[in-house]
Every structure is written in C-alpha cells, then in structure tokens.
Design an enzyme around this catalytic site. Structure first.
Site, PDB file in Angstrom:
ATOM      1  N   ASN A 133      -5.916  43.374  -1.974  1.00 32.86           N
ATOM      2  CA  ASN A 133      -4.686  44.401  -1.796  1.00 32.86           C
ATOM      3  C   ASN A 133      -5.286  45.422  -2.765  1.00 32.86           C
ATOM      4  OD1 ASN A 133      -3.433  42.557   0.096  1.00 32.86           O
ATOM      5  ND2 ASN A 133      -1.991  42.358  -1.394  1.00 32.86           N
ATOM      6  N   GLY A 134      -4.818  46.694  -2.336  1.00 33.16           N
ATOM      7  CA  GLY A 134      -4.957  47.795  -3.276  1.00 33.16           C
ATOM      8  C   GLY A 134      -6.010  48.846  -2.953  1.00 33.16           C
ATOM      9  N   CYS A 182      -0.463  44.992   2.989  1.00 31.59           N
ATOM     10  CA  CYS A 182      -1.349  43.869   2.921  1.00 31.59           C
ATOM     11  C   CYS A 182      -0.931  42.665   2.371  1.00 31.59           C
ATOM     12  CB  CYS A 182      -2.744  44.503   2.176  1.00 31.59           C
ATOM     13  SG  CYS A 182      -3.409  45.806   2.753  1.00 31.59           S
ATOM     14  N   ARG A 201       5.214  42.994   5.499  1.00 30.49           N
ATOM     15  CA  ARG A 201       4.664  43.875   4.729  1.00 30.49           C
ATOM     16  C   ARG A 201       3.892  45.176   5.411  1.00 30.49           C
ATOM     17  NH1 ARG A 201       3.985  41.646  -0.729  1.00 30.49           N
ATOM     18  NH2 ARG A 201       2.261  42.847  -1.034  1.00 30.49           N
ATOM     19  N   HIS A 221      21.567  78.777   7.502  1.00 32.49           N
ATOM     20  CA  HIS A 221      20.377  79.395   6.539  1.00 32.49           C
ATOM     21  C   HIS A 221      18.772  79.213   7.361  1.00 32.49           C
ATOM     22  CE1 HIS A 221      22.802  80.816   3.448  1.00 32.49           C
ATOM     23  NE2 HIS A 221      23.324  79.694   3.599  1.00 32.49           N
ATOM     24  N   LYS A 231      15.648  56.823   9.094  1.00 31.31           N
ATOM     25  CA  LYS A 231      15.517  55.513   9.779  1.00 31.31           C
ATOM     26  C   LYS A 231      15.073  55.893  11.217  1.00 31.31           C
ATOM     27  CE  LYS A 231      16.606  52.382   6.924  1.00 31.31           C
ATOM     28  NZ  LYS A 231      15.629  53.177   6.089  1.00 31.31           N
ATOM     29  N   GLU A 250      18.990  59.789   4.998  1.00 24.06           N
ATOM     30  CA  GLU A 250      18.483  58.420   5.092  1.00 24.06           C
ATOM     31  C   GLU A 250      18.718  57.946   6.696  1.00 24.06           C
ATOM     32  OE1 GLU A 250      17.983  54.274   5.075  1.00 24.06           O
ATOM     33  OE2 GLU A 250      17.045  55.933   3.928  1.00 24.06           O
ATOM     34  N   TRP A 273      -3.414  46.533   5.665  1.00 28.55           N
ATOM     35  CA  TRP A 273      -3.034  47.596   6.299  1.00 28.55           C
ATOM     36  C   TRP A 273      -4.215  48.681   5.713  1.00 28.55           C
ATOM     37  CZ3 TRP A 273      -1.506  52.383   4.035  1.00 28.55           C
ATOM     38  CH2 TRP A 273      -0.731  53.188   4.619  1.00 28.55           C
ATOM     39  N   GLU A 293      11.428  56.244  11.499  1.00 26.40           N
ATOM     40  CA  GLU A 293      10.807  55.058  11.075  1.00 26.40           C
ATOM     41  C   GLU A 293      10.371  54.237  12.339  1.00 26.40           C
ATOM     42  OE1 GLU A 293      11.262  53.764   6.456  1.00 26.40           O
ATOM     43  OE2 GLU A 293      13.108  53.428   7.711  1.00 26.40           O
ATOM     44  N   LYS A 317       5.721  47.505   4.335  1.00 28.42           N
ATOM     45  CA  LYS A 317       7.170  47.367   3.646  1.00 28.42           C
ATOM     46  C   LYS A 317       7.001  47.529   2.121  1.00 28.42           C
ATOM     47  CE  LYS A 317      11.466  45.659   3.225  1.00 28.42           C
ATOM     48  NZ  LYS A 317      12.370  46.254   3.607  1.00 28.42           N
TER      49      LYS A 317
END
Length: 607
Positions: free
Chosen positions: A98-99, A2, A27, A502, A483, A479, A74, A486, A602
């Site tokens: 926001n929140g 947001c 964001r 395994h 990526k 990582e 968001w 995402e 973000k």
C-alpha cells in the site's frame, strides 16, 4: 485505499485471505490477488475487478498452502490489469504494498543496469525486484527484505513472502497503517484490524518506520533505527468491527439508519450525567489561552470543519481558519502562539492530514484530533484525540462519521464557550439539552426516506444539480453536492445562497434542479428571496425545510422535503439526513455502485 492481509496459519490459507480481503472492500479497489507458499514454492492468483472474480479463478485454479499474502489494489502507477495487480513476484520474492514508492524510477534504473527486467507499470514491482537482487547477491530472505526496506522512499505498508520459507513473513510500515494479529500458533498481518477480527482480537499496531519479522509463534519488531521495539498488544472489541449490512440493501443505508444511535453514543460520552457540561475524557484544553483555531481535513471531514467554524466563532468567539490538508501542508502557513491545531479524519490515517499535523507539531500550542479510530496515527500523534464513536463505517461515502464529527465538534465549541465565558449559562444548557434530544429528532427525520426516494427518481434524470445554503447550511450544501457526485456521478455544485447573483445564476434553466437547504432560522427570509430568483428563471426548486418554513416559503417550488424543526445551531447535523438520502436514492435510481463508487477509496493513505 488498497488492502493488505497476511496469514501464517495452520489451515488452508486461500479462503482465509479472500474472506479477509472482503472485509477490506470498503477501502476501494480495482483488482485483487493472493500468493501462497505450498511445499516450499510460491504461487499466486490475480484478477481484475471485484473479489468475486478472484474467487471464481480460485475455483478453477486452486491455490494450496498455509502461508499467504493478499491484496486489493487501488491503481496509482499503472492501469488496473492482471499484470499490474498484486502480489508482485520476482523470483523467490512476493510482495504486497500500500502506498507510493517515490524513488522507484531511480531504483529501476539501478536494477536494469544489473540485468533485471520489468513486466509491470507499477512502483511495487521494484520492491520485489530489489529484494530478489539482494538475494542473488547472497542475502538471505530476512536480510534482503531489511536492505530493501531501507532503500525505499515514500509511503508504504509492505508484506513479503518467500520461496522456501513456509514460516516467515516480513512486514513494514512508513506512512501507511499496518497491524499484526496474534493467534494460537498463527500470526496475521492486516492494513486494517477489521480484516483480522474473524481470526484474532489480539492486535499490535506497527508505528512509523517499524518493520517486523513474523513466524507462527513469534514476532520481532524493530524501529526505523533497527533497534528492537516493544509495541503493545491490545485486545480489540469484535462487535466494533462488524461489517454485516444488518438487513439493509447497502452499507450506506445501514449507516444512515445508525446515525441516531451513534450520535447518542457520542453525546453520552462527552456530556456529563447531569447534562450540564461537556467533559473531555482524556485531557484538557485551556481555551482561555487559545487565540486562534486552525482546522485541517480532507473531503467530507473538511466540510465538518467548515461547519464547526461557524460554531466556534459564534458560540466561543474564537477566530477559526479552515484549510484543506493537501493545500495546508505545502503552503506552510505561519503558526502563531496560542494556536490550537485541530485535525479531523474518519480513518485517522489520511496521508495529507497526517502530514499537516506533523507540520504543526512543535509550533501549535495544542494539537487535537477528531477521529473514528483511537489507535490511528493521527490520534497517537495528537496531544488529545477525541473519538467520535461512529463505529466501523464501510460505505465509501461518509454518513454517520460525518454527523458524529459534527456532533463532537459542536460539543467542543460549547466546551470552549464555557471556558471563555462567551455564552450565557442558560443558553449553553439549552443547547446541551437539545443535543441530548437530537437522536430522537434524527429518528423522526429519517421518515423522509420514502418521499426522498420518490424525488430522487426525478433527480436521476438531471445532468447537473445545484445546492444552496446560508450560514452553517452552506457547508452542508457543499457536503450534499459532494455526496451526489460521489455515488450517483451526477455533476453537482454548491454555493452560499447570497453568491447566487455573483455568477451561478447564469446556470439556471428549466432543466436545472436546485436543492435549497432552508431551516426556519434568522436567515430564512434571505434564503427564500434567493429561491424566488431561481424560480423566476425557470429553475426547479427542491426546498428542504421544516413545517413553518414550508408555510412561509410560498408557492412555486418543484418539490418539498419536510424534516422536524430543530434548534438552528443543530440544523447542519439534522439536515445531513436529506443530503445523504438524496444522494443514496438517486444513485440507486441510476444503478451505480452505492457502497463502492468508481475511482474512490475509503481511506486515502497516499497523496
């Protein structure tokens, strides 16, 4: 997550609000809106999707006024829709938020009993309705906002605008960042200073629990106890918050290309002019008294910590525990005497990481943070904050912040090794020299861009991709998988190479690309053995290695990406380049939104 912007200005505010919201697109958001006060009356415009939709709406339905608030949402409570988009309005009150308001259901029941009705699925609407209710009961705008803020539980950043109040805005923060910008006969509010830099370079950061009353010529800040608070005004560097793409097609491409430069900045900041030692710029840590390091982070920053675990244990011989912040904060682990608690966050506002830091406060011997925003909450609440000098990172998928985090963490491990006497002086000098040369090695490493683009057109056809790595290349494989997930939306997993037998080897078939991160190091032969097991079952191996590794790996791989040889200790930083470029070019081949992938934000400032 947001974005908030508010302006008490001297010009038409709608274009300023939209332009500032564009600077907060990174964001993550799924709807946007603005509200203004024009000739004493509140009005608003909202749209689902990208800001261009809001801009189009404003062309057909202009919004006048020199006072306004804006928001990119968001979705948390309620699906993305015009009805659920901010600003929310109830009678004479408009608010952006926001929140998450944790007690909104309780407040809704109270308001419903007083005859208030709800039209959205959001927790934010409750804020506007509550302030409206206080005004119905006789409170003025300021008092209504103050009473409302006092009733809210949870995490929030807020900006209120009122009917009939052309020169008044109320702002508040608890758990979510908020900054005030000072102008000449103007005042601004933003959830990120980057939104305000076209209008001012004079910023005041609200602290936890603060709320502020703004007019065009004044700001009054009160703390959580209602006492007047004197918060410092700072000048920020405009260049550090530039958000142009610099000639690149995407912010992510620009930020991948910037890595040699920003890593060089970080190295110059922490290694002295003689290149002989690491110097911490604003404080010291006595590693001789540290018995254990606890590292806590989320997402990509967690993988930076996981990589640093290898460095601290091997170079400084200090035990390291690495934890995901959202698990750590609720597990409430015992913090032993002699523990250094280290928190890594690009934004410095990550909600779970900040909560974990606060849990460690008063328990850990030292609290250290590695952040990209020195003025952030995590930085301010640490005993020592170490900036990574990556500059503004706009792409949601972290690239240059990740490699700068790795660089700073490695330098901190080398600093610890010097204090603890665990590494020969000559070896430490060699690694420091290699670090100083790393930017030029990264420049050469970026030459794999073209072959990676060719490879990625093939990877884009896969439904699943597996990544393998050993030692510190295992977290790098994790990582790399993150990526790819995402931004390309391809399912990807990563495993330590030795774990292949395994369980994961059951996934291997002739449709499964397997990306093997394998620098020619002490573990190379073992990694190649695991790679051969994949090829024996028809797996399509993409080998990422150096020239010597290619020569020794043998035949049979599907594709090979060759990057420069680098000291094995530094390999995770360099091998981040192919991890990033594979994800980037695969996403382009699939036609996804590289910089703003679906469902992601973000800066995650809520749980």
């Amino acid at each position: 997550m947001c974005g908030i912007v508010g302006v008490l200005g001297t010009h038409e505010v709608a274009p300023l609000l939209v332009e500032s919201l564009k600077r907060l697109e990174y964001r993550g958001y799924d709807s946007a809106g603005i509200a203004t006060v024009n000739r004493g009356k509140l009005d608003r415009r909202r749209a689902v999707g990208k800001l261009v939709n809001l801009s189009d709406l404003l062309v057909h339905e202009p919004l006048a006024g020199t006072s306004g608030i804006g928001h990119t949402r968001w979705a948390t409570h309620g699906a993305p829709s015009v009805t659920n988009a901010h600003p929310h309005q109830s009678g004479p009150v408009a608010v952006v938020h926001n929140g998450i308001i944790e007690n909104f259901r309780e407040l809704r029941e109270e308001l419903a009993a007083k005859g208030q009705s709800f039209v959205t699925q959001t927790d934010t609407e409750t804020i506007a309705l509550l302030a409206h209710q206080y005004m119905l009961e006789g409170a003025d705008a300021r008092t209504a906002a103050e009473k409302t803020i006092a009733r809210l539980h949870g995490a929030f950043a807020l900006a209120f605008l009122f009917d009939g109040e052309d020169d008044l805005m109320i702002a508040a923060r608890k758990g979510s960042p908020l900054a005030i910008g000072h102008g000449d006969g103007e005042m601004f509010v933003g959830s990120d200073a980057i939104a305000l830099t076209p209008m001012t370079d004079r910023i005041t950061y609200l602290e936890e629990g603060d709320w502020a009353v703004l007019t065009r010529t004044s700001v009054e800040i009160r703390d959580a106890n209602g006492q007047l608070a004197n918060r410092a005004e700072r000048r920020i560097q405009i260049d550090s918050t530039r958000v142009d793409k610099g000639g690149h097609k995407h912010f992510m491409a620009k930020e991948i290309a910037e890595q040699p430069r920003v890593i060089g900045e970080a190295v110059r900041h922490y290694i002295d002019e003689d290149g002989a030692r690491v110097v911490l710029p604003r404080g010291e840590i006595d590693f001789t008294k540290i018995r254990r390091v606890t590292m806590v982070a989320c997402g990509t920053a967690y993988y930076a910590c996981f990589t640093a675990k290898y460095w601290f244990e091997q170079l400084a011989r200090v035990p390291v525990e690495v934890d995901i912040a959202s698990e750590f904060r609720y597990r409430e682990p015992p913090i032993e005497e002699g523990t250094l608690a280290l928190f890594v966050s690009q934004s410095g506002e990550t909600a779970d990481t900040l909560a974990a830091l606060r849990y460690c406060a008063g328990k850990a011997t030292k609290i250290v943070s590695v952040v990209n925003v020195p003025e952030s909450s995590i930085a301010r609440e640490s005993d020592l904050a170490l900036p990574i000098h990556a500059g503004a990172e706009i792409g949601v998928a972290s690239t240059k912040a990740f490699t700068c985090q790795l660089t700073v963490l490695l330098m901190l491990a080398l600093h610890a090794s010097a204090q603890r006497g665990t590494l020969p002086k000559e070896e430490r000098a060699r690694l420091l020299s290699a670090l100083r040369s790393l930017p030029s090695t990264m420049v050469t490493g970026l030459e794999i861009n073209a072959p990676t683009e060719t490879l990625s057109r093939k990877l884009a056809e896969a439904q699943d991709v597996l990544f393998l790595g050993r030692g510190p290349l295992y977290p790098l494989a994790l990582e790399a998988a993150l990526k790819l997930k995402e931004i390309s939306y391809i399912h990807a997993e990563a495993y330590a190479s030795g774990e292949l037998k395994h369980g994961p080897i059951a996934l291997i078939d002739n449709k499964m690309p397997v990306v093997v991160m394998a620098p020619r190091d002490a573990l190379f032969d073992k990694t190649v053995s695991n790679m051969q097991e994949v090829m024996a079952r028809g797996g399509k191996v993409v080998l990422v290695t150096d020239e010597q590794g290619r020569a020794e790996a043998g035949d049979g791989v599907w594709e090979t990406l060759i990057i420069p040889h680098v000291d094995p200790v530094l390999a995770p930083i360099l091998y981040a380049l192919p991890a990033q470029l594979i994800a980037y070019h695969t996403a382009i081949a699939k036609g996804t939104d590289v910089d703003q992938p679906r469902n992601l934000a973000k800066s995650v400032t809520v749980e």
